[in-house]
Write an enzyme that holds these catalytic residues in place. Structure first.
Site, PDB file in Angstrom:
ATOM      1  N   HIS A  58       0.901  -1.268   0.057  1.00  0.00           N
ATOM      2  CA  HIS A  58       0.020   0.001  -0.274  1.00  0.00           C
ATOM      3  C   HIS A  58       0.841   1.261   0.025  1.00  0.00           C
ATOM      4  O   HIS A  58       0.522   2.244   0.696  1.00  0.00           O
ATOM      5  CB  HIS A  58      -0.954   0.020   1.124  1.00  0.00           C
ATOM      6  CG  HIS A  58      -1.977  -1.099   1.144  1.00  0.00           C
ATOM      7  ND1 HIS A  58      -3.168  -0.979   0.595  1.00  0.00           N
ATOM      8  CD2 HIS A  58      -2.007  -2.378   1.593  1.00  0.00           C
ATOM      9  CE1 HIS A  58      -4.002  -1.992   0.783  1.00  0.00           C
ATOM     10  NE2 HIS A  58      -3.323  -3.004   1.310  1.00  0.00           N
ATOM     11  N   ASN A 131     -10.521  -3.033   2.105  1.00  0.00           N
ATOM     12  CA  ASN A 131     -10.164  -3.319   0.760  1.00  0.00           C
ATOM     13  C   ASN A 131     -11.058  -2.790  -0.243  1.00  0.00           C
ATOM     14  O   ASN A 131     -12.491  -2.848   0.383  1.00  0.00           O
ATOM     15  CB  ASN A 131      -9.362  -4.379   0.327  1.00  0.00           C
ATOM     16  CG  ASN A 131      -7.953  -4.475   0.760  1.00  0.00           C
ATOM     17  OD1 ASN A 131      -7.103  -3.635   0.707  1.00  0.00           O
ATOM     18  ND2 ASN A 131      -7.540  -5.968   0.747  1.00  0.00           N
ATOM     19  N   TYR A 341       0.111  -4.464  11.433  1.00  0.00           N
ATOM     20  CA  TYR A 341       0.011  -3.051  11.110  1.00  0.00           C
ATOM     21  C   TYR A 341       1.062  -2.386  12.244  1.00  0.00           C
ATOM     22  O   TYR A 341       1.800  -1.072  11.772  1.00  0.00           O
ATOM     23  CB  TYR A 341      -1.260  -2.599  11.070  1.00  0.00           C
ATOM     24  CG  TYR A 341      -1.973  -3.080   9.665  1.00  0.00           C
ATOM     25  CD1 TYR A 341      -1.992  -4.472   9.408  1.00  0.00           C
ATOM     26  CD2 TYR A 341      -2.229  -2.255   8.738  1.00  0.00           C
ATOM     27  CE1 TYR A 341      -2.375  -4.989   8.098  1.00  0.00           C
ATOM     28  CE2 TYR A 341      -2.755  -2.966   7.516  1.00  0.00           C
ATOM     29  CZ  TYR A 341      -3.047  -4.102   7.446  1.00  0.00           C
ATOM     30  OH  TYR A 341      -3.412  -4.369   6.156  1.00  0.00           O
TER      31      TYR A 341
END
Ligand code: NDP
Length: 504
Positions: A58, A131, A341
């Site tokens: 990303h 997404n 993350y």
């Protein structure tokens, strides 16, 4: 150059006035440059460190601020305060992105698109990190880094490599549903404004009484779905590689604020037990007919970032940022994301990335016992206690923030997925029942133009998967690639293990 004092005076990073920003300090008119030119040294030193690590996935993205407004009463499902009242608004920051490409790659690449929403709630920041596809390629996180390697560059040539790309996917049959979506024209959205966002994972919502439901989020675009054909997407790569970034910024500048309607699919634990599909399998959707989506809110983007790096590049989302009333499900992919993350942001932005304005919990100030670390630029807890328990009025845990206890059982083991034969059904439904003739034609064309670059044996193995989803689908791909359909059928008839060996 005027001798008058400028109104807006240039300074060094430390606020010292700068007298000359055009001519380095030299010994004589022809140099060399003196080390005493600390302004030059500061400029160079800072410039040398301008780039932070780009996101491993990303990397290319665009973002904007706005708000989320509740439009339906959901208090029987969740006690999340930001969802507690119809009409209630919460500030948000949203980042859209492609996945595999580097920071300079084209917005029109075929790729899933990230759709990450940060809600600045009064109970801390809640991140919905989704997404534009309702499913994913794999359902076990042990496969994730391998999968991403195949979407990036060949270790020897440093080029994108169709053999790597399709070798992995053809040996990973659970990817067929996502591959079918990705190679439809939804794999190249016309703009970020024209795509939906999905949680993809199942999450848990629980109410004041502690009753819980399983939920999935669908942010449906109010601008209508619009996609690019392969030819249009290819042309944009050279004509305007930043087309989606530009489109979002310019629409907001024109005050054409994009919005999305949030629809939820909700299942009780009992319904989930008897459901045809495994609700923890991220490669599957919940059919709308069986779980009709409920409209619950509106997401509106009405503020462009003032500075891209400060707000978009430094924005850090984590599925682990969950507020009371919302919890994780045991979906294995989600469980790994809960760790990964936050971990990657610490690497990319440092241990105090939560202090950066875009990431700071604006409506619920941090009152933790975490201290120090690089770039701790606030008061670092001042003189207050830095340990718990303490008897000096330090912040205390609040029992009401606890998720209700939930049962887990079973033997620890590495379990192979137990419904392998179901992997082709939903991809087949999409091809047969949802797509138009034009969608199917574009899908087959998109696949043929990409898979055609891979080795023949890999083409055969992958086409057998398309055939298993739907015989017409597989037959048309085989015809486009000039493959022997008998061989495709033979491979499609084999188990996944046999096929892997037969076409190696
Ligand atoms: P429905 O007919 O109720 O829903 C079909 C869905 O497919 C709609 O949400 C539509 O999105 C979406 N869609 C249309 N074209 C494509 C495409 N090329 N790629 C991906 N999605 C597309 O059927 P079901 O709920 O029974 O689902 C049937 C199939 O539709 C599924 O197997 C899945 O592949 C796909 N799908 C299902 C979703 C779900 O949550 N149930 C969500 C997205 C896709 P829109 O309304 O925005 O046009």
């Amino acid at each position: 150059m005027s001798a008058k004092k400028p109104v807006n005076r240039l300074t060094t990073a430390f606020g010292i006035p700068v007298g000359d920003d055009q001519n380095s300090l030299t010994a004589g008119a022809r140099g060399p440059v003196l080390m005493q030119d600390v302004h030059l040294l500061e400029k160079l030193g800072h410039f040398d460190r301008e780039r932070i690590p780009e996101r491993v996935v990303h990397a290319k993205g665009a973002g904007a601020g706005g708000y989320f407004e509740v439009t339906a009463d959901v208090t029987k499902y969740t006690k999340a305060k930001f969802l507690s009242k119809v009409g209630k608004r919460t500030e948000v920051f949203v980042r859209f992105s492609t996945v595999g490409g580097e920071k300079g790659s084209a917005d029109s690449e075929r790729d899933p698109r990230g759709f990450a929403v940060k809600f600045y709630t009064e109970e801390g920041n809640y991140d919905m990190v989704g997404n534009n596809t309702p499913v994913f390629f794999i359902r076990d996180p042990l496969k994730f880094s391998d999968f991403i390697h195949t979407q990036k560059r060949n270790p020897a040539t440093n080029c994108k490599d169709p053999d790597m790309f399709w070798d992995f996917l053809s040996l990973t049959p659970e990817s067929i549903h996502q591959v079918t979506i990705l190679f439809s024209d939804r794999g190249t959205p016309a703009a970020y404004r024209n795509m939906n966002g999905y949680s993809s994972h199942t999450y848990k919502w629980y109410n004041e009484k502690g009753d819980y439901s399983w939920v999935q989020y669908h942010f449906k675009t109010d601008q209508k779905i619009k996609n690019l054909t392969r030819q249009e997407a290819d042309a944009l790569k050279s004509k305007d590689p930043d087309h989606a970034t530009r489109d979002l910024y310019e629409a907001i500048k024109r005050e054409e604020y994009p919005s999305w309607t949030l629809e939820m699919q909700i299942l009780t634990p009992k319904q989930a037990e008897n459901f045809k599909w495994d609700i923890l399998d991220i490669t599957k959707i919940w059919p709308h007919k069986e779980v009709p989506p409920i409209k619950i809110g509106k997401l509106v983007l009405n503020r462009n970032p003032l500075n891209y790096f400060a707000e978009v590049e430094q924005a850090a989302f984590s599925p682990g940022n969950l507020v009371p009333g919302i919890a994780a499900s045991p979906d294995k992919m989600l469980q790994a994301r809960l760790f990964s993350y936050h971990d990657t942001h610490i690497h990319r932005l440092g241990p105090n990335y939560h202090l950066l304005p875009v990431n700071a919990p604006k409506n619920a100030p941090e009152t933790s016992y975490q201290r120090d670390g690089f770039m701790r630029f606030d008061t670092n807890g001042g003189g207050g206690p830095n340990y718990w328990p303490n008897s000096f009025n330090g912040p205390e845990p609040d029992l009401s923030a606890l998720e209700p206890p939930f049962e887990i059982s079973g033997y620890a083991d590495r379990y192979q997925y137990k419904y392998p034969n179901d992997d082709f059904v939903q991809a087949g439904n999409l091809y047969r029942d949802v797509m138009s003739d034009q969608d199917r034609e574009n899908l087959v064309g998109n696949i043929v133009s990409h898979l055609g670059g891979a080795l023949k044996r890999i083409q055969l193995r992958q086409t057998a998967l398309f055939f298993k989803a739907d015989s017409d689908y597989g037959t048309r791909v085989a015809a486009g690639l000039g493959l022997d359909i008998k061989e495709v059928e033979r491979l499609a008839g084999m188990s996944n293990e046999e096929r892997a060996k037969a076409a190696s």
